[in-house]
Design a protein around this motif. Structure first.
Motif, PDB file in Angstrom:
ATOM      1  N   LEU A 176     -55.046  27.544   6.711  1.00 34.65           N
ATOM      2  CA  LEU A 176     -53.824  27.323   7.477  1.00 34.65           C
ATOM      3  C   LEU A 176     -53.662  28.331   8.623  1.00 34.65           C
ATOM      4  O   LEU A 176     -52.823  28.126   9.502  1.00 34.65           O
ATOM      5  N   GLY A 177     -54.439  29.402   8.598  1.00 35.40           N
ATOM      6  CA  GLY A 177     -54.355  30.411   9.650  1.00 35.40           C
ATOM      7  C   GLY A 177     -53.387  31.527   9.342  1.00 35.40           C
ATOM      8  O   GLY A 177     -53.011  32.288  10.251  1.00 35.40           O
ATOM      9  N   LEU A 184     -45.484  32.316   3.995  1.00 32.06           N
ATOM     10  CA  LEU A 184     -45.317  30.915   4.369  1.00 32.06           C
ATOM     11  C   LEU A 184     -44.078  30.351   3.687  1.00 32.06           C
ATOM     12  O   LEU A 184     -43.991  30.311   2.457  1.00 32.06           O
ATOM     13  N   VAL A 185     -43.107  29.934   4.488  1.00 32.26           N
ATOM     14  CA  VAL A 185     -41.914  29.260   3.995  1.00 32.26           C
ATOM     15  C   VAL A 185     -42.119  27.757   4.183  1.00 32.26           C
ATOM     16  O   VAL A 185     -42.385  27.303   5.297  1.00 32.26           O
ATOM     17  N   VAL A 186     -42.012  27.011   3.106  1.00 27.72           N
ATOM     18  CA  VAL A 186     -42.160  25.563   3.170  1.00 27.72           C
ATOM     19  C   VAL A 186     -40.784  24.928   2.971  1.00 27.72           C
ATOM     20  O   VAL A 186     -40.137  25.140   1.941  1.00 27.72           O
ATOM     21  N   TYR A 216     -42.931  35.736   8.984  1.00 30.14           N
ATOM     22  CA  TYR A 216     -42.875  34.400   8.405  1.00 30.14           C
ATOM     23  C   TYR A 216     -43.596  33.366   9.263  1.00 30.14           C
ATOM     24  O   TYR A 216     -43.556  33.411  10.498  1.00 30.14           O
ATOM     25  N   ARG A 217     -44.260  32.424   8.596  1.00 29.23           N
ATOM     26  CA  ARG A 217     -44.663  31.151   9.192  1.00 29.23           C
ATOM     27  C   ARG A 217     -43.938  30.064   8.403  1.00 29.23           C
ATOM     28  O   ARG A 217     -43.677  30.229   7.212  1.00 29.23           O
ATOM     29  N   ALA A 262     -50.072  26.872  -1.033  1.00 31.99           N
ATOM     30  CA  ALA A 262     -50.175  28.071  -0.197  1.00 31.99           C
ATOM     31  C   ALA A 262     -48.837  28.757   0.041  1.00 31.99           C
ATOM     32  O   ALA A 262     -48.801  29.875   0.573  1.00 31.99           O
ATOM     33  N   ALA A 263     -47.733  28.134  -0.347  1.00 38.86           N
ATOM     34  CA  ALA A 263     -46.401  28.641  -0.017  1.00 38.86           C
ATOM     35  C   ALA A 263     -46.091  29.957  -0.723  1.00 38.86           C
ATOM     36  O   ALA A 263     -46.483  30.174  -1.871  1.00 38.86           O
ATOM     37  N   ASP A 264     -45.353  30.828  -0.019  1.00 39.93           N
ATOM     38  CA  ASP A 264     -44.778  32.025  -0.633  1.00 39.93           C
ATOM     39  C   ASP A 264     -43.343  31.784  -1.062  1.00 39.93           C
ATOM     40  O   ASP A 264     -42.865  32.407  -2.014  1.00 39.93           O
TER      41      ASP A 264
END
Length: 392
Positions: A176-177, A184-186, A216-217, A262-264
């Motif tokens: 995802l980069g 990573l916030v989803v 954050y992304r 992958a989310a945090d």
């Protein structure tokens, strides 16, 4: 050589993607031919293009109703009584989360387990009704007891794929980069006025203005019914400012499950994606949990009582930090365990059921649950307007 013919009834993009998990169990078997069909559906506009990109054989719906098949698969009820084949009916999401309230007796109940969902023509039972968890049998006994003899507790394919993919979380994050130190916030949304997307005009400014880009992304997962109901152009137009600020808008045809792994942190609602998030170890902050739309006996109801709820008056970063500090993995694992009573067993049980109905011997190899493929970089998921701006 004569082949058994299987009809995959793909009403919507969500249904079609669930069927692909099932149809993978028939791959490499030259005794079986799979054909898709697309019945009329209010949220079905995106399905023909999706199937064309798959390169699948598609039979027009009116013709599909005239042909006899050895097996039909569907994750939705509309029109299935017109098909000439023994039918396996499947749920299209996690468990049976939503209830229909405030309607007449024929409409009210748990979506997917109502008599009208199971016997849409009012008289024909499917050959098999796939149930993810033993607990659903109690609701089925109340809502449609005549379906109990055809109910089969099989499990949940998305649950099993996500669980098999958890060891690859680092691989997905690199794909995802994401860099070290980035979280990573989803944002996960179901559809309807009480969904996260139903209040998106209040959430977007917070995602854009309150999350520091160096920490954050953000990726937005919007239910395919939203894309189909409003049209891709309109959804991209509504979310264009997100893309300009580096927020990824995951398209409806993409596989969202690797992004979830992958989310945090997950900012979600009462939909399936948020519930599947309980498998990942990511803290969950609920944008809302409308009691009238949640099956009170479902794990979604338990999640609504466990995860903190977003406040409109406190800073978003502080609330995400609070959700992380309060997170207890064991509490969410109990909720996740209610998604399926056959963890890791969907492929084995589902393949056995299909071959039983097809009257064929199963292939002589274990139907393994494969990890999800790596996702593309977040940068590839941008709105049309943002992409046009960069190329101008």
């Amino acid at each position: 050589m004569g082949r058994k013919r299987v009809l995959a009834i793909a009403h919507t993009l969500t249904y079609a993607k669930r069927l692909l998990d099932v149809l993978s169990l028939l791959e490499a078997d030259f005794r079986v031919q799979v054909v898709f069909t697309v019945p009329p559906h209010v949220f079905g506009d995106e399905v023909p293009r999706f199937l064309e990109n798959l390169g699948s054989a598609v039979l027009p719906w009116e013709e599909a109703k005239r042909v006899r098949f050895d097996l039909a698969l569907a994750a939705g009820p509309q029109g299935v009584g017109d098909v000439q084949a023994p039918l396996i009916a499947l749920p299209h999401g996690a468990n049976y989360l939503k209830r229909i309230a405030g309607a007449g007796p024929a409409e009210a109940g748990v979506a997917g387990l109502r008599r009208k969902d199971i016997m849409p023509d009012g008289k024909t039972l499917p050959a098999a009704l796939v149930i993810p968890h033993d607990d659903e049998l109690r609701e089925l006994a109340r809502s449609c007891p005549e379906a109990l003899p055809v109910a089969r507790v099989i499990g949940d394919p998305a649950h099993d794929r996500i669980r098999a993919s958890l060891p690859l979380r680092g691989v997905y994050r690199r794909a995802l980069g994401l860099t070290d130190g980035q979280e990573l916030v989803v944002l996960a949304s179901t559809w309807g006025p009480r969904s996260s997307f139903g209040r998106i005009e209040t959430l977007l400014p917070r995602l854009i203005n309150e999350l520091p880009a160096d920490r954050y992304r953000t990726a937005v997962l919007v239910h395919p019914n939203v894309w189909s109901g409003h049209g891709p152009w309109q959804v991209h137009a509504w979310l264009a400012q997100c893309s300009r600020q580096g927020i990824a808008i995951v398209p409806p045809e993409a596989d969202w499950r690797s992004v979830l792994v992958a989310a945090d942190l997950i900012l979600g609602d009462h939909g399936s994606v948020t519930l599947y998030g309980t498998l990942t170890g990511a803290p969950i902050l609920l944008s809302g949990s409308p009691e009238e739309e949640i099956n009170p006996a479902s794990p979604a109801a338990a999640l609504a009582l466990t995860a903190p709820t977003l406040s409109p008056t406190h800073p978003l970063v502080g609330q995400l930090d609070y959700a992380a500090a309060e997170y207890r993995r064991e509490e969410y694992s109990v909720i996740a365990s209610r998604i399926t009573s056959e963890p890791g067993g969907f492929n084995r049980r589902m393949r056995r059921l299909m071959y039983e109905i097809l009257r064929l011997g199963q292939p002589a190899y274990e139907p393994l649950t494969m990890p999800l493929p790596s996702p593309p970089p977040l940068e590839s998921w941008t709105s049309t307007s943002a992409r046009q701006e960069r190329s101008a």
